[in-house]
Design an enzyme around this catalytic site. Structure first.
Site, PDB file in Angstrom:
ATOM      1  N   CYS A  49       0.813  -1.214   0.000  1.00  0.00           N
ATOM      2  CA  CYS A  49       0.000   0.000   0.000  1.00  0.00           C
ATOM      3  C   CYS A  49       0.851   1.270   0.000  1.00  0.00           C
ATOM      4  CB  CYS A  49      -0.968   0.003   1.178  1.00  0.00           C
ATOM      5  SG  CYS A  49      -0.191  -0.255   2.787  1.00  0.00           S
ATOM      6  N   HIS A 167      -2.375   0.480   7.012  1.00  0.00           N
ATOM      7  CA  HIS A 167      -2.632   0.752   5.596  1.00  0.00           C
ATOM      8  C   HIS A 167      -2.300   2.205   5.282  1.00  0.00           C
ATOM      9  CE1 HIS A 167      -4.503   0.310   1.674  1.00  0.00           C
ATOM     10  NE2 HIS A 167      -5.291   1.346   1.917  1.00  0.00           N
TER      11      HIS A 167
END
Length: 218
Positions: A49, A167
């Site tokens: 990510c 994330h």
């Protein structure tokens, strides 16, 4: 060299409406995007990510590669080696060939040190400022001329909630409109108004997320 999945989007009012219906978010319905606007959007793969978020932030598929981030992580490890910790005899240490101090060699999962080194390095020369959690997002000058974008680090459920992971998400103002370029989304999502972005940021912090402001230095 392995790269994350990528998706380019040529946006239209219909596409923006469809994406908002397909992926409910804690923010209002997006406004129509300008005709012919081209947005670059990498989709999530493995735990890359940060790679996706950086390329989405720069709107450039070649801004960074996985090899770039792996090299940065290795350099950080060389300059700041982890302290050795004693392990109980019944606890096996994590395999050193896979679980590195600043990333996972198999899946990615880069930490904030890699983010800062990547952006503040000689190639891009950005400035990363951590926004204090106790300071409301309304204090951020979203119209500042040197503000390139915003990076978020949040906790998200994976495998139907079986486990959670951190994330990275990029937000950027493109032609006067702030966009959520989250690689977990099917397409970029515009914020209808800056007040909606402020509410989104405050909600992110309330749920344990962190905000990093990215500034141009030129």
């Amino acid at each position: 060299m392995e790269r994350g999945n990528r998706e380019s989007l040529s946006s239209s009012p219909a596409a923006a409406s469809a994406s908002s219906q397909a992926q409910p978010q804690p923010q209002p319905q997006p406004q129509p995007q300008p005709q012919g606007l081209f947005l670059y959007h990498e989709r999530q793969r493995l735990q890359l990510c940060l790679l996706h978020a950086l390329n989405n932030l720069f709107q450039d598929k070649d801004a960074f590669t996985r090899a770039d981030l792996d090299t940065i992580a290795r350099q950080l490890q060389l300059h700041h080696p982890p302290q050795q910790k004693d392990h109980k005899w019944w606890i096996l240490p994590l395999p050193s060939l896979v679980f590195k101090p600043h990333h996972n060699a198999l899946t990615g999962n880069y930490d904030v040190n890699v983010l800062i080194a990547a952006l503040e390095g000689s190639t891009h020369q950005k400035k990363v400022i951590w926004h204090h959690r106790r300071t409301p997002a309304a204090s951020i000058d979203l119209a500042a001329c040197h503000l390139m974008g915003i990076m978020l680090n949040t906790s998200v459920p994976r495998l139907r909630g079986f486990w959670t992971s951190r994330h990275w998400t990029a937000l950027r103002n493109i032609r006067g409109v702030w966009y959520n370029l989250d690689s977990d989304l099917p397409a970029p999502q515009p914020f209808r108004h800056e007040t909606h972005l402020v509410s989104f940021l405050d909600n992110t912090v309330a749920q344990g997320g962190e905000i990093f402001l990215i500034f141009n230095q030129d």
